[in-house]
Design an enzyme around this catalytic site. Structure first.
Site, mmCIF file in Angstrom:
data_model
loop_
_atom_site.group_PDB
_atom_site.id
_atom_site.type_symbol
_atom_site.label_atom_id
_atom_site.label_comp_id
_atom_site.label_asym_id
_atom_site.label_seq_id
_atom_site.Cartn_x
_atom_site.Cartn_y
_atom_site.Cartn_z
ATOM 1 C CB CYS A 115 -0.921 0.016 1.210
ATOM 2 S SG CYS A 115 -1.979 -1.419 1.289
ATOM 3 C CG HIS A 257 -3.055 3.065 2.692
ATOM 4 N ND1 HIS A 257 -3.697 2.821 1.493
ATOM 5 C CD2 HIS A 257 -3.026 1.874 3.359
ATOM 6 C CE1 HIS A 257 -4.035 1.545 1.441
ATOM 7 N NE2 HIS A 257 -3.643 0.952 2.552
ATOM 8 C CG ASN A 287 -6.653 -1.185 1.556
ATOM 9 O OD1 ASN A 287 -5.991 -0.636 0.671
ATOM 10 N ND2 ASN A 287 -6.097 -1.795 2.586
HETATM 11 N N1 ACO Z 1 -18.054 -9.080 9.635
HETATM 12 C C1 ACO Z 1 -18.520 -9.298 10.883
HETATM 13 N N2 ACO Z 1 -17.723 -9.624 11.913
HETATM 14 C C2 ACO Z 1 -16.399 -9.721 11.670
HETATM 15 C C3 ACO Z 1 -15.862 -9.502 10.392
HETATM 16 C C4 ACO Z 1 -16.738 -9.168 9.349
HETATM 17 N N3 ACO Z 1 -16.310 -8.935 8.099
HETATM 18 N N4 ACO Z 1 -14.516 -9.670 10.455
HETATM 19 C C5 ACO Z 1 -14.215 -9.974 11.731
HETATM 20 N N5 ACO Z 1 -15.353 -10.011 12.458
HETATM 21 C C6 ACO Z 1 -15.499 -10.316 13.895
HETATM 22 C C7 ACO Z 1 -14.380 -11.216 14.389
HETATM 23 O O1 ACO Z 1 -14.704 -12.580 14.183
HETATM 24 C C8 ACO Z 1 -14.347 -10.868 15.856
HETATM 25 O O2 ACO Z 1 -15.403 -11.534 16.512
HETATM 26 P P1 ACO Z 1 -15.190 -12.147 17.988
HETATM 27 O O3 ACO Z 1 -14.883 -10.969 18.872
HETATM 28 O O4 ACO Z 1 -16.495 -12.793 18.269
HETATM 29 O O5 ACO Z 1 -14.024 -13.096 17.869
HETATM 30 C C9 ACO Z 1 -14.653 -9.370 15.871
HETATM 31 O O6 ACO Z 1 -15.320 -9.104 14.622
HETATM 32 C C10 ACO Z 1 -13.437 -8.489 15.990
HETATM 33 O O7 ACO Z 1 -12.454 -8.919 15.038
HETATM 34 P P2 ACO Z 1 -11.078 -8.172 14.867
HETATM 35 O O8 ACO Z 1 -10.251 -8.883 13.874
HETATM 36 O O9 ACO Z 1 -10.495 -7.914 16.229
HETATM 37 O O10 ACO Z 1 -11.603 -6.777 14.251
HETATM 38 P P3 ACO Z 1 -10.834 -5.430 14.119
HETATM 39 O O11 ACO Z 1 -11.559 -4.414 14.850
HETATM 40 O O12 ACO Z 1 -9.355 -5.578 14.384
HETATM 41 O O13 ACO Z 1 -11.016 -5.112 12.580
HETATM 42 C C11 ACO Z 1 -9.732 -5.101 10.545
HETATM 43 C C12 ACO Z 1 -10.417 -5.977 11.606
HETATM 44 C C13 ACO Z 1 -10.797 -4.259 9.879
HETATM 45 C C14 ACO Z 1 -9.080 -6.024 9.539
HETATM 46 C C15 ACO Z 1 -8.673 -4.205 11.220
HETATM 47 O O14 ACO Z 1 -7.858 -4.960 12.068
HETATM 48 C C16 ACO Z 1 -7.782 -3.482 10.230
HETATM 49 O O15 ACO Z 1 -8.207 -2.592 9.527
HETATM 50 N N6 ACO Z 1 -6.484 -3.807 10.188
HETATM 51 C C17 ACO Z 1 -5.487 -3.079 9.389
HETATM 52 C C18 ACO Z 1 -5.593 -3.292 7.916
HETATM 53 C C19 ACO Z 1 -4.434 -2.599 7.220
HETATM 54 O O16 ACO Z 1 -4.057 -1.512 7.588
HETATM 55 N N7 ACO Z 1 -3.790 -3.239 6.277
HETATM 56 C C20 ACO Z 1 -2.569 -2.659 5.742
HETATM 57 C C21 ACO Z 1 -2.690 -2.283 4.409
HETATM 58 S S1 ACO Z 1 -3.357 -3.552 3.361
HETATM 59 C C22 ACO Z 1 -2.197 -3.900 2.096
HETATM 60 O O17 ACO Z 1 -1.032 -3.602 2.207
HETATM 61 C C23 ACO Z 1 -2.682 -4.710 0.902
#
Ligand code: ACO
Length: 330
Positions: A115, A257, A287
């Site tokens: 990214c 980003h 994204n």
């Molecule tokens: N729909 C519904 N529920 C979901 C989903 C979904 N799509 N995905 C996860 N959950 C649930 C999980 O199962 C979990 O449930 P539980 O508590 O019962 O176990 C809960 O939601 C929380 O899950 P987390 O993974 O802790 O959610 P988080 O708040 O961390 O969000 C996310 C996940 C959106 C992926 C976040 O961590 C994020 O944005 N990370 C960074 C992404 C990024 O910056 N990437 C870098 C660039 S990408 C590139 O280089 C190509």
């Protein structure tokens, strides 16, 4: 430094097909409310079967050239494409784009920095302009992440969209305020395994087994990446501002980003910059990796947010893990 570099113009292109959160509810175990509150995303664009990275890159380039008052296609003397989803593993998508543009005898190469790719490419373009070797560089961020989605993983399958953004980087005329003031690109490979496409390279070549294991799709440990992204983008931006004696009060716009609205909010808080100056397009495009920063600049220009002379920060974080910041007067 012999010359200064500036962004002459920017354009973007996203494929026609729009997939919103309600569409995703039908494909995976998710819901609009979760996606909106946890990521800030609502819509994303996906390619159809006929489109590859170079097709999107070509259309974004046409739009960037159309938006320029001075640059024509023939002026371009270097092409840099930032992508992790090239048309083919090789050759570089930049060379495919070069043919499409009808340009010969100029360097054309790809950058693989996740990214942060557009920031990396812009930093490289800046060096070539400043040392006088190039005058007009086409920098493109393009990504087709819809084809790398693991539909069995709801933690990642809602996050990504397709698109391209193109910028024409030129030598600044002597009477013009616009210029790239400073940039820093960097990486920390310690945690590269947190975000990758596992198979399809030389470590795990494509095989029936790699396909069965879904190993050609995106693998990401989102929670860990989230914290690292906030720390990296705010840290590198603070460093670039400090070494140029620029206060956050002097910044008109930050183009971060677009990975997660909560990451953008945390970066704003750490830098003490109000959200009203953070440009956000994540609701419309999700994204788009290396395309997210140029798409967001292009949208902000069309909406008359960013204007000539504004002090702008561009910052990104991605697979590698790579990160970087560009400080410029638009
Ligand atoms: N729909 C519904 N529920 C979901 C989903 C979904 N799509 N995905 C996860 N959950 C649930 C999980 O199962 C979990 O449930 P539980 O508590 O019962 O176990 C809960 O939601 C929380 O899950 P987390 O993974 O802790 O959610 P988080 O708040 O961390 O969000 C996310 C996940 C959106 C992926 C976040 O961590 C994020 O944005 N990370 C960074 C992404 C990024 O910056 N990437 C870098 C660039 S990408 C590139 O280089 C190509």
């Amino acid at each position: 430094m012999k010359y200064r570099a500036m962004i002459d113009s920017v354009g973007h292109y996203v494929p026609k097909k729009i997939v919103n959160n309600f569409d995703l509810e039908k494909k995976t175990d998710t819901n609009d409310e979760w996606i909106k509150t946890r990521t800030g995303m609502f819509e994303r664009h996906y390619v159809d079967d006929t489109e590859a990275a170079s097709d999107l890159a070509f259309k974004a380039t046409e739009n960037a050239i159309y938006s320029s008052n001075t640059t024509t296609k023939q002026d371009i003397d270097m092409i840099i494409v930032a992508t992790v989803t090239s048309d083919h593993p090789f050759p570089a998508t930049a060379c495919i784009l070069q043919k499409r543009l009808g340009l010969k005898d100029i360097p054309a190469f790809d950058i693989c920095a996740g990214c942060s790719g557009f920031i990396y490419a812009l930093d490289i373009a800046k060096q070539y302009i400043e040392n006088g070797i190039a005058k007009t560089i086409l920098v493109v961020g393009v990504e087709i992440l819809s084809q790398l989605i693991n539909w069995a993983d709801r933690g990642t399958n809602i996050l990504f969209g397709d698109g391209a953004g193109a910028a024409i980087i030129t030598r600044t005329p002597s009477n013009c305020i616009s210029h790239i003031i400073d940039s820093k690109i960097t990486a920390d490979g310690t945690d590269w395994e947190l975000l990758l496409q596992v198979a399809g390279g030389s470590r795990i070549p494509a095989s029936p087994d790699s396909i069965r294991k879904n190993a050609h799709t995106i693998y990401m440990e989102g929670n860990k990446i989230f914290k690292l992204a906030v720390r990296a983008m705010s840290g590198v931006t603070a460093e670039v501002l400090k070494r140029n004696n620029v206060s956050t009060k002097d910044i008109d716009w930050v183009v971060p980003h677009q990975a997660n609205l909560r990451i953008i909010e945390s970066v704003a808080e750490k830098l003490n910059i109000p959200m009203s100056r953070m440009i956000v397009t994540i609701d419309k495009f999700a994204n788009t990796s290396s395309a997210s920063v140029p798409i967001t600049i292009s949208v902000a220009l069309k909406q008359n947010m960013i204007k000539r002379g504004d002090m702008v920060v561009l910052t990104a974080f991605g697979a590698g893990l790579t990160f970087g910041t560009v400080l410029l007067r638009y």
